[in-house]
Design a protein around this motif. Structure first.
Motif, PDB file in Angstrom:
ATOM      1  N   PRO A  77     -32.578  19.354  34.225  1.00  0.00           N
ATOM      2  CA  PRO A  77     -32.755  19.911  32.867  1.00  0.00           C
ATOM      3  C   PRO A  77     -33.660  19.064  31.976  1.00  0.00           C
ATOM      4  N   ILE A  78     -33.546  17.745  32.084  1.00  0.00           N
ATOM      5  CA  ILE A  78     -34.366  16.868  31.257  1.00  0.00           C
ATOM      6  C   ILE A  78     -35.837  16.971  31.675  1.00  0.00           C
ATOM      7  N   SER A 120     -29.614  13.238  23.963  1.00  0.00           N
ATOM      8  CA  SER A 120     -28.536  14.216  23.833  1.00  0.00           C
ATOM      9  C   SER A 120     -27.522  14.056  24.965  1.00  0.00           C
ATOM     10  N   ALA A 121     -27.998  13.822  26.176  1.00  0.00           N
ATOM     11  CA  ALA A 121     -27.098  13.607  27.309  1.00  0.00           C
ATOM     12  C   ALA A 121     -26.257  12.352  27.091  1.00  0.00           C
ATOM     13  N   PHE A 122     -26.907  11.299  26.603  1.00  0.00           N
ATOM     14  CA  PHE A 122     -26.166  10.068  26.294  1.00  0.00           C
ATOM     15  C   PHE A 122     -25.060  10.328  25.274  1.00  0.00           C
ATOM     16  N   GLY A 181     -34.483  20.603  23.869  1.00  0.00           N
ATOM     17  CA  GLY A 181     -34.120  19.248  24.257  1.00  0.00           C
ATOM     18  C   GLY A 181     -32.623  18.997  24.159  1.00  0.00           C
ATOM     19  N   LEU A 182     -32.015  19.472  23.081  1.00  0.00           N
ATOM     20  CA  LEU A 182     -30.568  19.284  22.913  1.00  0.00           C
ATOM     21  C   LEU A 182     -29.784  20.015  23.990  1.00  0.00           C
ATOM     22  N   LEU A 183     -30.161  21.260  24.261  1.00  0.00           N
ATOM     23  CA  LEU A 183     -29.465  22.041  25.282  1.00  0.00           C
ATOM     24  C   LEU A 183     -29.674  21.449  26.670  1.00  0.00           C
ATOM     25  N   ALA A 184     -30.875  20.972  26.944  1.00  0.00           N
ATOM     26  CA  ALA A 184     -31.142  20.357  28.237  1.00  0.00           C
ATOM     27  C   ALA A 184     -30.301  19.097  28.423  1.00  0.00           C
ATOM     28  N   GLY A 185     -30.160  18.321  27.362  1.00  0.00           N
ATOM     29  CA  GLY A 185     -29.323  17.128  27.438  1.00  0.00           C
ATOM     30  C   GLY A 185     -27.862  17.465  27.697  1.00  0.00           C
ATOM     31  N   LEU A 186     -27.370  18.508  27.062  1.00  0.00           N
ATOM     32  CA  LEU A 186     -25.987  18.939  27.296  1.00  0.00           C
ATOM     33  C   LEU A 186     -25.798  19.414  28.731  1.00  0.00           C
ATOM     34  N   ALA A 187     -26.780  20.165  29.238  1.00  0.00           N
ATOM     35  CA  ALA A 187     -26.695  20.641  30.619  1.00  0.00           C
ATOM     36  C   ALA A 187     -26.701  19.460  31.594  1.00  0.00           C
ATOM     37  N   SER A 188     -27.545  18.471  31.341  1.00  0.00           N
ATOM     38  CA  SER A 188     -27.578  17.298  32.203  1.00  0.00           C
ATOM     39  C   SER A 188     -26.262  16.532  32.152  1.00  0.00           C
ATOM     40  N   ALA A 189     -25.686  16.444  30.954  1.00  0.00           N
ATOM     41  CA  ALA A 189     -24.407  15.747  30.809  1.00  0.00           C
ATOM     42  C   ALA A 189     -23.294  16.454  31.579  1.00  0.00           C
TER      43      ALA A 189
END
Length: 325
Positions: free
Chosen positions: A49-50, A68-70, A18-26
């Motif tokens: 990614p999310i 995480s993206a936020f 989840g954390l990595l997916a949020g970073l990728a989306s960001a």
């Protein structure tokens, strides 16, 4: 009652995903926030990614990815408003869609169901599409409130931008009229485009997760299953009526009209795909239809009408049910 078909506890691996997916989306969304022209296109796939995290590792992973993206966007740019822009337009809609796409309820196995595992009734595509409309519309309204969207203030800025790009021979009156047209179209076009983006990203994400073997939901026959619940017709009519009231109510109506209009158009396109199956000239028909849409855009109105007609003539329960799988 619908429940997660494959409950997944928040183990460290799912949390990390989840954390990595949020970073990728960001990172994908950053081009839109920073207005970098070379990277704006990447923002269109920011929900992927999310959605992958939610569909493959559980709903909690999807919501962790959204948060995480936020945090990544807000921290990198030093602006909570920038973080809210990805959370409202990408993060929460993607996490919620990933959650409801994984909902199913056990039912009594029909005759001949032997050795197929538990019989599950999955959350129907019609309601997933309707939820996409609502999420897109609410996200656009929240973004408009966040940035203080005001058509009367935006029109002069658009006219000035157009004047800097246009030839000096273009009269200022024509530029001002074009600017007003652009500003009036935005409340319809932005939610419609967000609905299309979320639908495409959900389809792509499901295909990726299914290829990895982590998607419990069976593959849907989209042309046969796509639709909208009957309530969408009344919502569309009410939103369309609001467009003629003026003021903030008209803006709200325009946003929901754009979102629902896009969904009905997608239903109309699905009808074309379903009814052309097995026909010798199917490839030519589909190519001609999509080429006409790209070149003219006017055929979209025909598919919108077809989607409205298909929803109106369908039995009340037909669009809201799904076969056990």
């Amino acid at each position: 009652m619908m429940q997660d078909s494959e409950p997944k506890s928040m183990n460290p691996r799912a949390l990390l995903i989840g954390l990595l997916a949020g970073l990728a989306s960001a990172l994908l969304f950053a081009g839109l926030v920073t207005q970098a022209s070379s990277a704006v296109g990447l923002a269109f796939v920011a929900p992927v990614p999310i959605l992958i995290a939610s569909l493959g590792w559980g709903s909690t992973a999807g919501f962790v990815a959204a948060l995480s993206a936020f945090g990544a966007v807000a921290g990198a740019l030093g602006s909570v408003y920038a973080g809210l822009s990805i959370l409202l337009s990408v993060g929460l809609p993607a996490a919620i869609l990933g959650h409801i796409a994984g909902l199913a309820q056990p039912i009594e196995a029909p005759t001949g169901w032997k050795d197929k595992g538990p019989a599950l009734l999955w959350f129907p595509l019609s309601r997933i599409l309707f939820a996409t409309c609502l999420l897109a519309a609410l996200g656009c309204l929240a973004m408009g409130w966040l940035i203080g969207y005001d058509p009367s203030d935006l029109a002069p800025a658009v006219a000035q931008a157009l004047s800097s790009e246009a030839a000096s021979s273009v009269p200022p009156e024509q530029l001002a009229e074009l600017a007003r047209f652009v500003v009036n179209v935005i409340p319809y076009a932005q939610p419609a485009f967000l609905v299309l983006t979320l639908v495409v990203c959900l389809f792509v994400s499901a295909a990726i997760v299914r290829a990895s073997g982590r998607l419990p939901r069976p593959k849907d026959d989209i042309p046969a299953s796509a639709g909208l619940p009957r309530m969408a017709l009344f919502a569309f009519a009410f939103a369309l009526a609001l467009c003629f009231t003026g003021g903030s109510a008209a803006l709200v109506g325009a946003v929901f009209t754009g979102a629902l209009g896009c969904a009905f158009t997608l239903v109309g396109l699905a009808v074309m795909h379903r009814r052309s199956r097995g026909r010798a000239a199917r490839g030519l028909l589909l190519f001609t239809a999509y080429a006409a849409i790209v070149l003219l855009s006017i055929p979209l109105l025909a598919f919108l009408a077809l989607g409205l007609f298909e929803t109106a003539k369908s039995p009340a329960q037909a669009a809201d049910t799904n076969q056990p799988r």
